[in-house]
Write a protein that holds these residues in place. Structure first.
Motif, PDB file in Angstrom:
ATOM      1  N   GLU A  38     -20.052  25.023  17.858  1.00  0.00           N
ATOM      2  CA  GLU A  38     -19.052  23.938  17.853  1.00  0.00           C
ATOM      3  C   GLU A  38     -18.369  23.801  19.207  1.00  0.00           C
ATOM      4  OE1 GLU A  38     -18.771  21.776  15.650  1.00  0.00           O
ATOM      5  OE2 GLU A  38     -19.505  22.626  13.766  1.00  0.00           O
ATOM      6  N   ASN A  42     -18.733  20.581  21.857  1.00  0.00           N
ATOM      7  CA  ASN A  42     -17.572  19.846  22.372  1.00  0.00           C
ATOM      8  C   ASN A  42     -17.591  19.812  23.897  1.00  0.00           C
ATOM      9  OD1 ASN A  42     -16.598  19.223  19.866  1.00  0.00           O
ATOM     10  ND2 ASN A  42     -15.021  20.805  19.834  1.00  0.00           N
ATOM     11  N   LYS A  98     -14.045  10.852  18.100  1.00  0.00           N
ATOM     12  CA  LYS A  98     -15.441  10.414  17.979  1.00  0.00           C
ATOM     13  C   LYS A  98     -15.694   9.587  16.727  1.00  0.00           C
ATOM     14  CE  LYS A  98     -16.418  14.628  20.457  1.00  0.00           C
ATOM     15  NZ  LYS A  98     -16.889  16.020  20.325  1.00  0.00           N
ATOM     16  N   GLY A 106     -20.580  15.778  18.189  1.00  0.00           N
ATOM     17  CA  GLY A 106     -19.576  15.933  17.135  1.00  0.00           C
ATOM     18  C   GLY A 106     -19.646  14.733  16.222  1.00  0.00           C
ATOM     19  N   GLY A 111     -15.250  20.449  13.788  1.00  0.00           N
ATOM     20  CA  GLY A 111     -15.786  21.634  14.447  1.00  0.00           C
ATOM     21  C   GLY A 111     -14.729  22.560  15.020  1.00  0.00           C
TER      22      GLY A 111
HETATM   23 MG    MG Z   1     -16.946  18.925  17.770  1.00  0.00          MG
END
Ligand code: MG
Ligand code: ADP
Length: 527
Positions: A38, A42, A98, A106, A111
């Motif tokens: 995660e 990112n 997002k 993502g 996450g």
């Molecule tokens: Mg993420």
């Protein structure tokens, strides 16, 4: 007498606290893997998707006292997080930048929070975030935990200092319960596969054992950054339509359709409206519930809209795929193809397939399958993925002259604004027919080029072998010639003829004669 049931709702944070398995945090090994994943995703979303060549440093340290505690640090040189968003970005489940129609790694706004939450419930330390946006005069540092019941961040510490070097990016540090020995192989594989599809990135990884992996940037091109797209009429549902209507500035249905959707111009909007008998001038906010339902069905059904656009997607591209495969797998042959966009439920999707053969790749009983969705490596649930079905069932490898065990790797990348994952864990892709077809065509394309390569190589080797056989007879021929050339007072020198022919052969077949450096070697190799 029955006791009345107690009803209450729980916050999103509490929901994931109770159901952490579905987000990939089922046990310490898997959770360590998922946490790294995660944070790295990112970091990549904050760099390559914004035209920045990623420099990413990942480290996992084991706690001196508690062997089950690991501190994960991921640092990037991305766009950073605006100061006032840092607490929510890491402390409010389902908070994301997002939630727009754009291809990103993502998706769920989950996450980073899952990592923080998991760390909080297993170790109890706050997450540490250091970030600066581009051109920010200050660098900010936060220590954050999550109020699970309220689903909101608890800020334990906030500080800042002058950004003297003009740094931008983000560093996240979280302590989680993990199991390095069980997660090691998956984490290393995850990072390696990430490096394959991002040869334009510098990635450094330090493991708890002090082992260091460096993947250096070998490509100076970036894939085109993904761009936000308007929804296509075939991809909307009732909820989405309502949300769009509540946000639109359009005053009439016809304006709404032509402004807010892709694939619909003024002319098509008019034709659509007259086909289904809507009022072109009605304010979309005044549509009744029945009208809305009718509109959604009509939007899905009408076949004249232009196809969804794919120019906002960010495929890796065949060049970068080949560079990645060559650099990491060191094969003797690679090829790759980016297929033309296709449409899945109103979303465009692009499939890319790469192949690598021979060299340092180990021969296996089946093709080594490297799966990616929106540039994320998928490591779990391989056998239930559509790409697995294609390479193991649909393709008859013997047709491509591949006999297993064979040293062959197949890379499959699916990108799009909507990926038909099989579960929330985002680990395997469903058998959607259009996707299966695209993957199969892609694999056939690269398999054909491997077949051609192998045929050519075989032919060259045969020719070289024939030439070598000829060379073997040179001394004999030379002797014979000398005998026959009695009339000639000067005998023909075998060595001269031999080396002349050898040079000729070497020039033509250089590559296949690597271990042969003199005519003698040629003869010896045949004896
Ligand atoms: Mg993420
Ligand atoms: P998602 O990635 O699905 O949006 P996350 O919980 O992982 O959800 O992240 C939440 C938000 O925090 C992201 O949408 C992004 O805006 C921001 N963010 C997280 N990590 C970074 C980072 N390394 N750089 C920049 N922004 C980040």
């Amino acid at each position: 007498m029955s006791v009345a049931e107690k009803f209450r709702s729980i916050s999103p944070a509490e929901f994931f606290y109770r159901n952490k398995e579905i987000a990939g945090f089922a046990n310490p090994a898997r959770a360590l893997y998922q946490s790294v994943r995660e944070l790295v995703e990112n970091a990549l979303d904050a760099t390559d998707a914004h035209g920045i060549f990623p420099d990413i440093a990942i480290s996992i340290e084991r706690d001196q006292n508690k062997a089950y505690v690991y501190r994960i640090t991921v640092k990037d040189n991305g766009i950073g997080i605006p100061e006032n968003y840092i607490p929510d970005a890491f402390g409010r489940v389902l908070f994301s930048s997002k939630y727009v129609l754009r291809q990103t790694r993502g998706l769920f706004g989950l996450g980073a929070k899952m990592v923080v939450l998991y760390g909080q419930i297993t170790v109890g330390e706050p997450a540490e975030i250091v970030s600066a946006t581009i051109n920010s005069k200050k660098i900010y540092k936060y220590k954050i935990m999550i109020d699970i019941k309220e689903n909101k961040p608890i800020v334990l510490e906030r500080s800042w200092w002058q950004n003297k070097t003009g740094w931008h990016g983000t560093m996240v540090k979280v302590a989680v319960e993990g199991d390095w020995s069980k997660a090691r192989q998956k984490i290393l594989e995850y990072i390696k596969r990430t490096a394959i599809v991002s040869p334009y990135a510098n990635i450094v990884f330090r493991s708890p054992d002090g082992e260091i992996k460096i993947y250096q940037r070998v490509a100076n091109i970036l894939p085109p950054p993904p761009r936000e797209a308007k929804p296509h009429p075939h991809g909307v549902d009732l909820e989405m339509l309502k949300a769009m209507i509540s946000e639109t500035k359009a005053q009439t249905l016809i304006e709404f359709l032509s402004d807010e959707f892709q694939g619909v111009g003024r002319v098509l909007a008019e034709r659509f409206i007259s086909t289904y008998g809507f009022d072109p001038n009605i304010n979309p906010k005044n549509l009744s519930k029945d009208d809305l339902e009718k509109l959604v069905r009509a939007l899905k059904e009408f076949s004249e809209f232009r196809k969804p656009r794919a120019d906002h997607l960010s495929p890796i591209g065949s060049e970068l795929i080949k560079i990645g495969l060559n650099t990491i797998l060191k094969p003797e042959f690679t090829d790759a193809i980016t297929r033309k966009p296709v449409v899945y439920e109103g979303h465009s999707m692009v499939v890319e397939v790469g192949i690598a053969y021979g060299g340092a790749i180990e021969p296996l009983e089946e093709p080594m399958l490297l799966r990616f969705a929106n540039k994320i490596p998928l490591l779990y649930d391989e056998k239930s993925d559509v790409a697995w079905k294609v390479v193991s069932e649909n393709i008859d490898w013997s047709y491509y002259d591949i006999v297993f065990p064979a040293p062959i790797a197949i890379l499959v990348h699916v990108c799009g604004t909507k990926i038909p994952y099989k579960g929330v864990g985002k680990e395997s892709i469903a058998e959607v027919p259009v996707l299966e077809h695209e993957i199969e065509e892609g694999v056939r394309h690269v398999a054909r080029s491997l077949k051609l390569y192998l045929a050519k190589k075989q032919k060259e080797e045969e020719m070289a072998r024939k030439a070598i056989t000829l060379i073997k007879y040179i001394p004999e021929i030379a002797r014979a010639l000398t005998v026959f050339a009695k009339a000639n007072p000067e005998p023909i020198q075998a060595e001269v003829l031999e080396s002349k022919l050898f040079d000729l052969v070497k020039n033509r077949f250089g590559d296949s004669l690597k271990n042969i450096s003199s005519p003698r070697d040629v003869v010896l190799s045949l004896e």
